[in-house]
Design an enzyme around this catalytic site. Structure first.
Site, short mmCIF file in Angstrom:
data_model
loop_
_atom_site.label_atom_id
_atom_site.label_comp_id
_atom_site.label_asym_id
_atom_site.label_seq_id
_atom_site.Cartn_x
_atom_site.Cartn_y
_atom_site.Cartn_z
N TYR A 120 0.86 -1.19 0.00
CA TYR A 120 0.00 0.00 0.00
C TYR A 120 0.89 1.23 0.00
O TYR A 120 1.84 1.31 0.78
CB TYR A 120 -0.90 0.00 1.25
CG TYR A 120 -1.80 1.20 1.36
CD1 TYR A 120 -2.82 1.42 0.43
CD2 TYR A 120 -1.64 2.13 2.39
CE1 TYR A 120 -3.66 2.53 0.54
CE2 TYR A 120 -2.49 3.24 2.51
CZ TYR A 120 -3.49 3.43 1.58
OH TYR A 120 -4.32 4.51 1.69
N ASP A 125 9.33 3.13 0.11
CA ASP A 125 8.24 3.76 0.85
C ASP A 125 8.40 3.41 2.33
O ASP A 125 8.02 2.34 2.78
CB ASP A 125 6.90 3.28 0.30
CG ASP A 125 5.73 3.93 1.02
OD1 ASP A 125 5.95 4.65 2.01
OD2 ASP A 125 4.58 3.71 0.58
N LYS A 149 3.65 8.99 8.99
CA LYS A 149 3.46 8.34 10.30
C LYS A 149 4.45 8.83 11.38
O LYS A 149 4.30 9.94 11.86
CB LYS A 149 3.43 6.82 10.13
CG LYS A 149 2.26 6.46 9.19
CD LYS A 149 1.88 5.03 9.09
CE LYS A 149 0.59 4.92 8.28
NZ LYS A 149 0.66 4.18 7.06
#
Ligand SMILES: *Cc1c(COP(=O)(O)O)cnc(C)c1O
Length: 432
Positions: free
Chosen positions: A145, A240, A268
């Site tokens: 994702y 990522d 995050k």
């Protein structure tokens, strides 16, 4: 009378006003059944819901809260900064501080740009890769994702896997047509594709450690192959690190695997609970961005002082003493892993715990830990739903989807972990 009365009332109101009552799909508890719980506050490793029920939290806002909830150094920094104005849309010192911390910790980042989410970071990094290479195609891996940007919303893990939607409605097939999806851990497929189309590939993107479809820890050899093939064909490797950046160590998954990506994306943890994303790489690449170069990317609230202050306060703690926090996180993660694995063994269930540092995943299926999305058994979702409910009853809050991981924070002390293991023991007894 339900112990979730107030949450249920809020949920009824929310459902009238927001689709499924939530602003991000997995929060809706659809895949574990029941209704979402409305959280009112958090301190350390504990959260309290609208009815006053307390839970040990292993979601940590889906990754950012590596220090636990409301860590005093972060809250104070945010409060002081907010008192001086929330946003200016002009440069501020907090941006410089966070940029220094980030580039100081990660050797392959000479420059960064801050944005407001992981989605934006990845979307922008891909645009930059396309602009810099003059190529369109991007290779991603199934189960990874990378946020909800159109062209990356293809075979993208948890939220989507949970709902059985292979990709999203509303994404023109011509957009998705520039995205090539390969299985993880498959050298042959990757080499074959690079041999055929290597010259067309702008970027190969992969999660630092794929953690949005279970925890699919990749072999270092596979990661190194991605690096060398990208170099060979002039494609850029985008790592990522939205979950793994400053979670696995000061240099994230790049440090863990010993590879240097061309571009890396963050989110995050880097915002310490505030909306922050970042992407970065070499000076040469980053200077392709407007206003210096032809690749446009902008943001009204990008780099706003309050979000930057939260990120900087978080990173200062994580980077102190040469990153000592990460040994502690690893120790806590190992204790929880050992405890839960012991419970599984005791009850003779064929499940296992996959772990890397402070990220754990319950593999509720037989056999070796999967390295590919295709190896995850969808039947596990039902078992997970039962386990999730039984743990919630006992005050343990796990993510409401079998594909999601457990995040341990510095606020999860040994005593709390022991309590958690005891709750697992009872819960597994109940459902096995
Ligand atoms: C969460 C996540 C994103 C998206 O970040 P948002 O802040 O939710 O937009 C991108 N990539 C990875 C690996 C993620 O885990």
């Amino acid at each position: 009378m339900s112990r979730y009365e107030r949450s249920q009332e809020l949920y009824r109101r929310a459902c009238e006003l927001m689709p499924a009552g939530v602003n991000s799909p997995v929060r809706a508890f659809r895949s574990v059944g029941g209704e979402p719980i409305f959280i009112e506050r958090g301190l350390g490793c504990e959260i309290t819901d609208a009815d006053g029920n307390r839970f040990v939290d292993y979601v940590g806002s889906w990754g950012p809260l590596i220090l636990g909830h409301a860590r005093i150094e972060v809250v104070e920094e945010v409060a002081w900064t907010a008192a001086a104005g929330l946003s200016f849309g002009a440069p501020c010192s907090q941006e410089v501080e966070l940029a220094e911390l980030v580039t100081g910790a990660v050797p392959h980042l000479e420059m960064v740009r801050f944005v407001s989410s992981g989605t934006e970071a990845v979307m922008s990094a891909v645009r930059l890769a396309r602009g810099a290479t003059g190529r369109d195609a991007v290779i991603k891996f199934s189960g990874c994702y990378h946020g909800h940007a159109d062209h990356l919303l293809v075979s993208a893990g948890s939220g989507l896997a949970t709902f059985g939607t292979p990709s999203s409605a509303g994404v023109p097939s011509s957009f998705a047509g520039h995205t090539i999806v390969l299985p993880l851990d498959d050298e042959e497929a990757f080499l074959g594709l690079m041999e055929d189309r290597g010259q067309e590939i702008a970027a190969v993107i992969i999660e630092g450690v794929p953690a949005n479809s279970g925890l699919l820890v990749q072999r270092p050899d596979f990661m190194r192959l991605l690096r060398s093939e990208c170099t060979r064909y002039g494609a850029l490797l985008i790592l990522d690190e939205v979950i793994t950046g400053f979670r696995l160590g000061t240099n994230g998954a790049a440090g863990y695997y010993g590879i240097e990506p061309d571009l890396a994306t963050y989110g995050k943890v880097i915002g310490g609970g505030m909306p922050v994303g970042a992407y970065g790489g070499s000076r040469e690449l980053m200077e392709q961005l407007a206003p210096l170069g032809p690749v446009y990317q902008a943001g009204t609230l990008s780099g706003n002082p309050v979000a930057m202050a939260a990120g900087a306060a978080t990173l200062r703690i994580l980077l102190a003493d040469g990153g000592a926090a990460y040994s502690e996180l690893d120790r806590l993660g190992a204790t929880l892993e050992k405890g839960i694995a012991g419970v599984f063994a005791k009850h003779d269930v064929p499940w296992s715990v996959v772990r890397i540092g402070s990220i754990l995943w319950l593999a509720l299926q037989e056999g070796e830990a999967p390295r590919r999305f295709e190896s995850i058994r969808p039947e596990a979702a039902e078992v997970y739903a039962g386990l999730h409910r039984a743990l919630l009853e006992r005050g343990i809050y796990l993510a409401p989807s079998v594909y999601e991981v457990i995040f341990v924070s510095l606020a999860h002390d040994a005593e709390t972990i022991e309590e958690t293991v005891k709750a697992f023991d009872e819960a597994v007894e109940e459902i096995a």
